[in-house]
Design an enzyme around this catalytic site. Structure first.
Site, PDB file in Angstrom:
ATOM      1  CG  PHE A 111      -2.090  -1.002   0.988  1.00 20.31           C
ATOM      2  CD1 PHE A 111      -2.893  -0.947  -0.146  1.00 20.31           C
ATOM      3  CD2 PHE A 111      -2.335  -1.998   1.922  1.00 20.31           C
ATOM      4  CE1 PHE A 111      -3.921  -1.860  -0.340  1.00 20.31           C
ATOM      5  CE2 PHE A 111      -3.361  -2.916   1.738  1.00 20.31           C
ATOM      6  CZ  PHE A 111      -4.151  -2.853   0.612  1.00 20.31           C
ATOM      7  CD  GLU A 128      -0.508   1.461  13.464  1.00 25.49           C
ATOM      8  OE1 GLU A 128      -0.947   2.336  12.674  1.00 25.49           O
ATOM      9  OE2 GLU A 128      -1.054   0.346  13.606  1.00 25.49           O
ATOM     10  CG  ASP A 145      -7.671   1.036  19.578  1.00 28.45           C
ATOM     11  OD1 ASP A 145      -8.202   2.067  19.130  1.00 28.45           O
ATOM     12  OD2 ASP A 145      -8.099  -0.112  19.343  1.00 28.45           O
ATOM     13  CG  MET A 146      -8.182   5.648  16.869  1.00 33.26           C
ATOM     14  SD  MET A 146      -8.343   6.270  15.186  1.00 33.26           S
ATOM     15  CE  MET A 146      -7.266   5.179  14.290  1.00 33.26           C
ATOM     16  CD  GLU A 202      -6.022   4.685   3.840  1.00 35.08           C
ATOM     17  OE1 GLU A 202      -7.178   4.275   4.111  1.00 35.08           O
ATOM     18  OE2 GLU A 202      -5.100   3.949   3.488  1.00 35.08           O
ATOM     19  CD  GLU A 241     -10.029  -1.696   5.329  1.00 38.57           C
ATOM     20  OE1 GLU A 241      -9.152  -0.958   5.814  1.00 38.57           O
ATOM     21  OE2 GLU A 241      -9.844  -2.394   4.314  1.00 38.57           O
TER      22      GLU A 241
END
Lengths: 643, 643
Positions: free
Chosen positions: B334, B399, B427-428, B443, B452
């Site tokens: 990606f 992240e 984890d946000m 993203e 997602e």
């Protein structure tokens, strides 16, 4: 308290009558007044205060609020809840509203009420009728509920006739059956989703009504304003309504009285004090009395119907009498069918009279062979025909099942038929007969005529029939008709495999809607001495559904046969010509893997094949219009009859 | 010999050209003349003498007769048979004739020829086009054959445009696609049944032609009389025909020249002796040359298409990046998508310029948080945007995948970003941020936008975004359109379970017919500080199929997204607005359990739901018109995305 006894009726077939009530948070009193006092058997009771809206609840209350249900679970005993209360879901809910708040409130409330009804172990809940023509979001939500439901049934309320009030175009009356059909398709024909029909004062056509008897209708809600008033001022129903209610009784559909009393009940106050009980003071008691009266005056079930009652809509695999030997119990059952043997005896008598003129009656001996003699009933019928007509007979009784041959021997001995009857223990297809027959008598017919391989057997047996000999039966024809049969479809589907969708079943059809008259499929004639004969068949049929039926769904095809035994003596189960009081054959049912919807006034085209291989015979079938189904049972992969 | 090379094309993608021939019992010569001499790659050769009729054979011959096939299996080597010959079934057969003898002869011959082709290990046989509008008996017989077939393909010949010659009413042109659709429905979409399109001089509309690219078309038979003549007297094709042939090349459809030469070939005799080979004397060689010319002049495949070539029409399960940690290989792939990061950089630059006026550029530090930083590409894009705009930046890189955090740390060290970038391994949704952000960059988009769980993640992350802060992306919308996709449908069906029919797949769509422009489904906007917000969504869409398409079949829905990163900077894969040369996302495919047929000029209504539970998010979908499908994936029973 059940609606009284009906003559010749099994106790288990008692019918009950319910009452739809408004929200009332005094459940014990509601039950006591309507059941104990007035005599209704159960209530359709609103579970939640109708003013409740989740979006209006204080979101800050933080668990402090209580949902406004009608009483706690403790106000009634568990058995009272489950036997006497059907939950009525708030009728304001509208999951397909344009208003998103209302949609959200509706979904929340519906799920809360179902959860509450589950907590109470209710047997069923009544879901309000979809509000508009579209019901996808409502169905999506109900389908989600169905996935995790205990044994509770969900009854979707459907008005028998629905006019779209919002529609500008007045021609646009919605066929409420279509509403149901959409809803149940979206919910994959879930077996716990059923219908509560709301009967109003006007009724659609008989064909339109007929569709519902193929659907899973569990209750019929009769509005009080659909009642008329008789000469004495009491409620009664129109003849068409009466007939409909009788149909409901015959299909185990619960009756529920709905609405307020619209009769002034002159009798109640004029009655003598002795009869003047509390019960009669309940304003809806006269409606209950009238329903009970309709039930009690129904004719008792005829003997044959009572016998067959336990088989209704129960799928059975067809017999394979050629491959398997029948059991004594099976012979026993079929031999009881006097009507069938009387028809055979009539046919044989006529054949004997045609074959042997009176002047030769004492000199000429007719050779008659019973092929597939079983335990002897056709031998007996043949001898009785001989006696009746004064003709001399020589009988060969050919039977391949060695166990039946034992019985046959003792019958011949018991009846002292030794000089007339020769028993041959052999498959008719392989027997080397010592002489040729004048008359070949057989009964190798299945529900679909040729499906027990009568053609193949008689092809083998006709070797020993004289060129001018007679076969009884002389011909037989199969018939089919398209049917709505939700119960059968769901039973087939429950196996979750392809094989069961490509199998034909013997079944006593009851909760089935016959959508068009039956049409002939395959005919076989015997004897057939043509050298180019084939027992393969192919038939294409088109059934027109009467336009006043409206839309309809076809779950499969009901199959029958009619056999010409000899000249005008026939025998069969095709509905319009069925031999009365004969019980040897139920119908056959060919399912469709995907039910087919037919638009109003439109037709369904179906193709049927009879295919023959070296060791088996099978049917294939498909629908070609209005849409193509796959070909069912290709190469007999799922269902076949062994040679 | 293949049709030559096409620039940038893989060898495995060579294209071949065949020739249809009449019956000839000298197969070796037939092959030698047409392949070795003229240069065709394979023959579509009649296997059986066309005068043969089983019913005319002496039935008394008792095994003495030989079926009149074109030579024995020994006249060619096994590999010649299988590589160079496609069997052509007798074109006179008509299994749906009213004439029973013809029907019987047809069935016998068809089965004999297929058995012979199987004996020869041919790769395919061409079945003649159904003669009339009805094809049920033909399909029944082919379906029986398919049940027991080895790997051979059956190509059903379908004329691209068919007029019913027998029809009195001249308006009654049969849409030949419907013929194919009936046939394949009757044969249950069997994967070995495919189409050989017969291209004639007139072509239907582009929309009508487009349907075929979603069907299993294996060969295109180009009639010589559909060729025009160029100025030099050579055959050529109209622009529309050329475009069609190019489409066939792009979809690996074999070209076959059919019919007699209709061009006088002036060049052949005028050519110099040196070039005057045998090959050029073959009357059909100019047609082959023209087809080869069309192939060779095709543009080379662009880089991105070549990269994606191997993924065409291959179903993949969508990623679950929230539940699972991505692997290094996935990040690697990606991160190569420059186009995507350029768009992000443009969006961030615009946001920085809006947020910090030039006069405060040196004094004001913008706090930017990259949530879901992965291995750092968005951190890099942010820093480049800062550099480009001359704005001061403080970056938090959040992240949850500890493995990616390792890479992130080394990147920061390598690039000496320690003073600007703070790495947060968390984890946000649970991070307790030390300060609030001006800009939140993420993203987290899937092929269907929200699939997602970007909405759920950003709901968690916006806690630490300032009230006037900017989210990049600021919104995203999913899109769907109905498609014909036989290959995908058959791949889903091959699993033989419900789960696969209720799952969405990521797939590089290629052999797909898009039946109507896509429409928006669900939109999410960020940040969203409303207290009543919900990430549940419900959308009802109606797609009108252009009337010149004719009938069509919908196997499912292709899904896409478009995201607005910031103001006019967007990013997406919705076909009409797709960001060029971006390869991070393929489309998503939502299958239908039962394909839906749409009548000409009619529409399809579909409902999509996004449902949220405590531990998962899922979609449900159904078709409500022209017929009701079941609700797919109720309660997310088959497919869901874990929170």
């Amino acid at each position: 308290m059940p609606l009284g006894e009906r003559g010749g009726w099994d106790k288990s077939e008692s019918r009950y009558c319910g009452l739809e009530t408004d929200f009332n948070d005094d459940m014990p009193n509601l039950l006591s007044f309507n059941l104990s006092t007035a005599g209704f058997d159960f209530l359709l009771a609103t579970l939640m205060d109708p003013t409740y809206r989740p979006s209006l609840m204080e979101s800050s209350s933080n668990g402090a609020c209580v949902l406004p249900f009608a009483g706690s679970d403790l106000v009634l005993s568990p058995s009272q809840w489950s036997s006497h209360v059907v939950g009525k879901i708030s009728s304001w809910i509208d999951l397909d509203s344009e208003d998103e708040i209302l949609r959200m409130d509706s979904e929340t409330t519906l799920k809360q009420e179902i959860a509450w009804a589950t907590h109470l172990s209710l047997q069923a809940c009544l879901l309000p009728s979809p509000k508009g023509a579209s019901c996808a979001n409502y169905a999506r939500c109900v389908n989600q509920i169905l996935q995790g439901l205990n044994s509770m049934q969900l009854w979707l309320r459907i008005p028998l006739e629905k006019t779209d009030d919002d529609s500008v175009d007045s021609d646009q009356t919605i066929d409420s059956w279509e509403l149901w059909n959409s809803f149940r398709h979206l919910c994959e024909h879930h077996s716990q989703l059923s219908v509560a029909l709301n009967v109003l004062s006007s009724l659609p056509s008989a064909n339109s009504l007929g569709r519902w008897f193929g659907e899973p209708v569990r209750a019929a809600l009769i509005n009080t304003d659909s009642f008329l008033t008789n000469a004495r001022g009491y409620p009664c129903l129109s003849r068409r309504h009466q007939k409909l209610i009788t149909g409901f009784f015959n299909h185990s559909i619960q009756i529920v009285i709905s609405g307020k009393s619209v009769h002034s009940l002159p009798g109640a106050s004029l009655d003598s004090a002795a009869n003047h009980t509390d019960a009669q003071r309940h304003p809806l008691r006269p409606y209950l009395d009238y329903v009970a009266y309709l039930y009690q005056r129904m004719d008792p079930l005829p003997e044959q119907e009572r016998f067959e009652h336990g088989y209704r809509d129960f799928l059975q695999s067809p017999l394979q009498p050629l491959m398997d030997n029948l059991e004594a119990q099976t012979y026993e059952t079929f031999e009881k069918d006097c009507v069938k043997y009387i028809q055979y005896q009539r046919a044989i008598s006529k054949a004997l009279l045609d074959r042997v003129p009176d002047e030769e009656a004492s000199s000429l001996t007719t050779v008659l062979m019973v092929v597939g003699a079983g335990r002897g009933p056709l031998v007996r019928a043949s001898l009785q025909a001989a006696e009746e007509t004064g003709r001399k007979l020589k009988v060969y009784a050919v039977e391949k099942n060695p166990n039946a041959v034992v019985t046959l021997h003792s019958l011949v001995k018991l009846e002292s038929w030794e000089n007339i009857v020769t028993i041959v223990s052999c498959d008719m297809r392989h027997w080397d007969a010592p002489e040729k027959a004048d008359i070949l008598v057989s009964e190798l017919l299945g529900s679909f005529g040729d499906n027990e391989l009568s053609p193949e057997c008689l092809d083998g047996a006709q070797r020993f029939l004289k060129q001018d000999g007679i076969s009884i039966p002389s011909s037989y024809t199969s018939f089919i008709q398209p049917v709505t049969a939700s119960k059968l479809y769901n039973d087939v589907k429950s196996h979750k495999d392809l094989v069961h969708f490509e199998t034909a079943y013997v079944v006593k059809l009851h909760s089935v809607a016959k959508l068009a008259p039956s049409q002939p499929v395959f005919t076989f004639t015997h004897p057939n001495f043509s050298t180019k004969k084939s027992n393969q068949r192919y038939k294409r049929l088109r059934f027109e559904i009467p336009s006043d039926t409206g839309s309809a769904i076809v779950h499969g095809f009901a199959g029958y046969f009619d056999a010409i035994l000899y000249k005008d003596v026939h025998l069969g189960i095709e509905p319009s010509t069925a031999t009365p009081n004969m019980f040897s054959w139920f119908a056959i049912f060919f399912p469709l893997r995907t039910p087919v919807c037919i638009r109003p006034g439109s037709s369904i085209e179906v193709h049927f094949w009879r295919c023959c291989g070296s060791s088996k015979v099978w049917y294939e079938w498909c629908v070609a219009s209005p849409c193509q189904s796959p070909i069912h049972n290709s190469n007999g992969r799922s269902y076949w009859v062994g040679l």
